[in-house]
Motif scaffolding. Structure first.
Motif, mmCIF file in Angstrom:
data_model
loop_
_atom_site.group_PDB
_atom_site.id
_atom_site.type_symbol
_atom_site.label_atom_id
_atom_site.label_comp_id
_atom_site.label_asym_id
_atom_site.label_seq_id
_atom_site.Cartn_x
_atom_site.Cartn_y
_atom_site.Cartn_z
ATOM 1 N N TRP A 164 0.856 -1.174 0.000
ATOM 2 C CA TRP A 164 0.000 0.000 0.000
ATOM 3 C C TRP A 164 0.899 1.233 0.000
ATOM 4 O O TRP A 164 2.048 1.184 0.432
ATOM 5 N N GLY A 165 0.350 2.322 -0.463
ATOM 6 C CA GLY A 165 1.146 3.530 -0.561
ATOM 7 C C GLY A 165 0.841 4.527 0.531
ATOM 8 O O GLY A 165 0.590 4.162 1.677
ATOM 9 N N ARG A 166 0.814 5.779 0.165
ATOM 10 C CA ARG A 166 0.668 6.851 1.145
ATOM 11 C C ARG A 166 -0.680 6.759 1.858
ATOM 12 O O ARG A 166 -1.655 6.225 1.326
ATOM 13 N N ASP A 167 -0.709 7.289 3.060
ATOM 14 C CA ASP A 167 -1.954 7.297 3.825
ATOM 15 C C ASP A 167 -2.236 8.674 4.408
ATOM 16 O O ASP A 167 -2.891 8.801 5.443
ATOM 17 N N ASP A 168 -1.743 9.714 3.724
ATOM 18 C CA ASP A 168 -1.918 11.075 4.207
ATOM 19 C C ASP A 168 -3.162 11.739 3.630
ATOM 20 O O ASP A 168 -3.185 12.937 3.361
ATOM 21 N N TYR A 169 -4.212 10.956 3.425
ATOM 22 C CA TYR A 169 -5.452 11.490 2.881
ATOM 23 C C TYR A 169 -6.502 11.506 3.985
ATOM 24 O O TYR A 169 -6.423 10.771 4.973
ATOM 25 N N GLY A 170 -7.498 12.345 3.833
ATOM 26 C CA GLY A 170 -8.522 12.434 4.861
ATOM 27 C C GLY A 170 -9.633 11.424 4.682
ATOM 28 O O GLY A 170 -10.090 10.812 5.644
ATOM 29 N N ASP A 171 -10.061 11.222 3.454
ATOM 30 C CA ASP A 171 -11.194 10.349 3.162
ATOM 31 C C ASP A 171 -10.715 9.229 2.251
ATOM 32 O O ASP A 171 -10.284 9.482 1.110
ATOM 33 N N VAL A 172 -10.804 7.997 2.722
ATOM 34 C CA VAL A 172 -10.312 6.862 1.948
ATOM 35 C C VAL A 172 -11.081 6.688 0.646
ATOM 36 O O VAL A 172 -10.591 6.058 -0.300
ATOM 37 N N PHE A 173 -12.277 7.271 0.556
ATOM 38 C CA PHE A 173 -13.084 7.137 -0.650
ATOM 39 C C PHE A 173 -12.987 8.364 -1.564
ATOM 40 O O PHE A 173 -13.734 8.469 -2.544
ATOM 41 N N ALA A 174 -12.090 9.282 -1.228
ATOM 42 C CA ALA A 174 -11.935 10.483 -2.057
ATOM 43 C C ALA A 174 -10.464 10.897 -2.085
ATOM 44 O O ALA A 174 -10.107 11.998 -1.679
ATOM 45 N N ILE A 175 -9.626 9.992 -2.566
ATOM 46 C CA ILE A 175 -8.191 10.219 -2.567
ATOM 47 C C ILE A 175 -7.782 10.921 -3.863
ATOM 48 O O ILE A 175 -8.119 10.467 -4.967
ATOM 49 N N GLU A 176 -7.075 12.023 -3.720
ATOM 50 C CA GLU A 176 -6.514 12.697 -4.883
ATOM 51 C C GLU A 176 -5.357 11.857 -5.433
ATOM 52 O O GLU A 176 -4.446 11.493 -4.702
ATOM 53 N N ARG A 177 -5.401 11.564 -6.746
ATOM 54 C CA ARG A 177 -4.400 10.701 -7.354
ATOM 55 C C ARG A 177 -3.487 11.492 -8.280
ATOM 56 O O ARG A 177 -3.872 12.537 -8.808
ATOM 57 N N HIS A 178 -2.301 10.961 -8.495
ATOM 58 C CA HIS A 178 -1.317 11.563 -9.398
ATOM 59 C C HIS A 178 -0.872 10.470 -10.374
ATOM 60 O O HIS A 178 0.158 9.828 -10.182
ATOM 61 N N PRO A 179 -1.625 10.244 -11.438
ATOM 62 C CA PRO A 179 -1.436 9.045 -12.290
ATOM 63 C C PRO A 179 -0.321 9.184 -13.323
ATOM 64 O O PRO A 179 -0.536 9.011 -14.518
ATOM 65 N N THR A 180 0.864 9.487 -12.861
ATOM 66 C CA THR A 180 2.016 9.516 -13.759
ATOM 67 C C THR A 180 3.126 8.674 -13.153
ATOM 68 O O THR A 180 3.296 8.650 -11.927
ATOM 69 N N PRO A 181 3.901 7.956 -13.959
ATOM 70 C CA PRO A 181 4.914 7.038 -13.443
ATOM 71 C C PRO A 181 5.932 7.703 -12.522
ATOM 72 O O PRO A 181 6.418 7.073 -11.568
ATOM 73 N N ASP A 182 6.266 8.979 -12.770
ATOM 74 C CA ASP A 182 7.262 9.639 -11.942
ATOM 75 C C ASP A 182 6.748 9.952 -10.549
ATOM 76 O O ASP A 182 7.526 10.330 -9.663
ATOM 77 N N ARG A 183 5.431 9.785 -10.343
ATOM 78 C CA ARG A 183 4.851 10.004 -9.016
ATOM 79 C C ARG A 183 4.255 8.705 -8.457
ATOM 80 O O ARG A 183 3.352 8.733 -7.621
ATOM 81 N N ALA A 184 4.754 7.589 -8.944
ATOM 82 C CA ALA A 184 4.218 6.291 -8.507
ATOM 83 C C ALA A 184 4.367 6.090 -6.998
ATOM 84 O O ALA A 184 3.555 5.400 -6.373
#
Length: 514
Positions: free
Chosen positions: A440-460
């Motif tokens: 699993w990756g980062r867990d610095d989000y507030g809502d597990v059902f509304a996670i802001e994503r960064h869908p680029t390989p350099d930010r994997a």
């Protein structure tokens, strides 16, 4: 009965004991399993009390590959009979405990495992060359002992007046028995929520209480934390129906005029105290291992309030050589993390454990295959593994594949499904090696059902969902960590997102020297 002697003696024929028996039998090992009941799976004849498992049984999947389907079949024991799948015994998503009991009995019947039923182990004594196990049917000697007996006794917290609480193991399960009652449930795990859910529509008030905050599985990613199917009590709490979930210390339970006064201290209220009134107090605080079978020569060190044994990375007792633990009680290395307490986790642990036992006691080397030391070949092999292996999927962040460079040939030795802490210990002298795991990756989000994503390989590295991670070690030192981008369908095959980034990482690392 005359004395007998075996290389391996397994104590307990629950799911773990049965699975390990199967593995050893497949290898022609000298083993004997001892079980006090007259059939396998005795724990599940009584628990869970409301007879519904929390282990998933996803019968319908997109894949026809048996290995991939196991990712969502949490109850099948690994074996070579295509008919011995739990999905053939139940098609319910949350199956009945009785179906698991029936499945284990059939598994034993088909494979004719060397289990001596109706044999209670009374005492285990460490001797100079192994162990002596005294049973009610005579003595058995073993070179090594594997305790797979599961939970033995309820865990009873140190609370003044706790004797007035009715244990989960003894409580009335007919919901009507709680009509119009104010009920306190001590505990906030799945057994507590199972109980609360059963009586929610009958009791006038249900409170769940413990010192620790509620751990929801959808936040922690651990299947042993409170599961979503018990959400009704949380709705009821937030909608002010008088049902509540309390973070507090229970200071005393005192009977008064046929009811109970319970004194508590709130955890998040600057020491505020209260006295609450209940008709019934239920104890749903889990279980602990039974240590009564060990004498002073074999008594294992215990951890986590004495609930379970402390373990070395190879599942051996921290303080007793040649004494091992298997199954749900052998979760110390990844407690509250991966799925080691459950069938879908420990079935893979035990496959690896069998290989370790055979290496130590039979001189059979830990198996590996040889992989070429070029980036393209390694990339294909690594991606094939994470896209297919149900072991790496289920035992995320615990089991990993290991690639150790052979200094003589330059090739890599590929070991499958090793605990990472074991690999770090075993390959402490290796100069260039990798682990491959799903994490699993980062867990610095507030809502597990509304996670802001960064869908680029350099930010994997910022992926939040489960994704492949390759770690590069020199000896026991972690040098670098490479992440591959998460994928909604857990298919890591895209050239731009997965294949090329991994190939480029390996090309650079393989030429960077030791």
């Amino acid at each position: 009965m005359a004395d007998s002697q075996h290389r391996y003696v397994i104590v307990g024929a629950g799911p773990a004991g049965v699975q390990l028996s199967y593995y050893l039998q497949q290898h022609g090992a000298d083993y004997l399993t001892l079980e006090r009941e007259h059939a396998p799976g005795g724990f599940f004849r009584r628990f869970p009390r409301h007879r519904r498992l929390i282990s998933l049984n996803k019968v319908h999947t997109d894949s026809t590959d048996p290995e991939i389907r196991l990712r969502w079949d949490w109850n099948t024991l690994l074996n070579d009979d295509p008919e011995l799948l739990f999905t053939k015994f139940s098609d319910e998503y949350l199956p009945a405990a009785d179906d698991l009991v029936r499945y284990l009995a059939e598994f034993q019947r088909v494979h004719r495992l060397n289990v001596r039923y109706g044999t209670a182990v009374q005492r285990i004594t460490r001797t100079g060359d192994g162990f002596t196990l005294r049973t009610d049917r005579g003595e058995v000697r073993a070179e090594c002992v594997v305790v797979a007996a599961g939970w033995g006794h309820p865990f009873v917290p140190d609370i003044k007046g706790i004797e007035h609480a009715i244990g989960y193991e003894d409580m009335e399960i007919n919901p009507k028995a709680y009509d119009d009652q104010r009920v306190l449930i001590i505990g906030k795990g799945n057994s507590a929520f199972e109980t609360a859910s059963a009586i929610l529509g009958r009791a006038s008030m249900v409170h769940l209480a413990s010192r620790q905050p509620l751990r929801l599985a959808w936040n922690t990613k651990h299947p042993g934390d409170v599961r979503g199917q018990y959400g009704a009590i949380l709705d009821s709490y937030q909608f002010k129906t008088l049902h509540s979930v309390l973070d507090c210390t229970i200071d005393e339970i005192r009977p008064v005029d046929g009811r109970f006064e319970v004194r508590i201290t709130y955890t998040h209220a600057q020491g505020e105290t209260a006295v609450l009134d209940y008709h019934t107090v239920l104890r749903c605080t889990g279980f602990r291992m039974d240590t009564g079978i060990f004498d002073d020569t074999s008594r294992p060190e215990l951890i986590r309030d004495g609930r379970m044994p402390g373990l070395r990375p190879d599942w051996q007792s921290t303080n007793v050589d040649d004494l091992y633990f298997a199954g749900t009680i052998a979760q110390a290395r990844d407690v509250k993390h991966a799925s080691s307490p459950f069938i879908d986790g420990f079935r893979y642990n035990l496959r690896t454990f069998t290989r370790m036992l055979r290496e130590r006691y039979e001189g059979t080397p830990l198996p590996f295959t040889v992989a070429q030391a070029d980036a393209v070949s390694l990339t294909k092999l690594m991606l094939d593994r994470v896209n297919w292996s149900s072991a790496l999927w289920t035992q995320f962040e615990y089991l990993c594949d290991v690639f150790v460079r052979d200094d003589a040939t330059g090739d890599f030795h590929h070991f499958e499904d090793l605990p990472e802490d074991y690999a770090v210990e075993r390959f402490a002298a290796a100069t260039h090696w990798y682990t491959l795991a799903l994490r699993w990756g980062r867990d610095d989000y507030g809502d597990v059902f509304a996670i802001e994503r960064h869908p680029t390989p350099d930010r994997a590295r910022e992926s939040a969902f489960i994704h492949p991670v390759i770690r590069r070690y020199r000896g026991g030192h972690l040098l670098v960590e490479h992440h591959l981008l998460e994928d909604l369908l857990a298919e890591w095959r895209r050239p731009d997102r997965h294949v090329t980034p991994l190939t480029e990482f390996l090309e650079q690392d393989l030429t960077s020297g030791p």
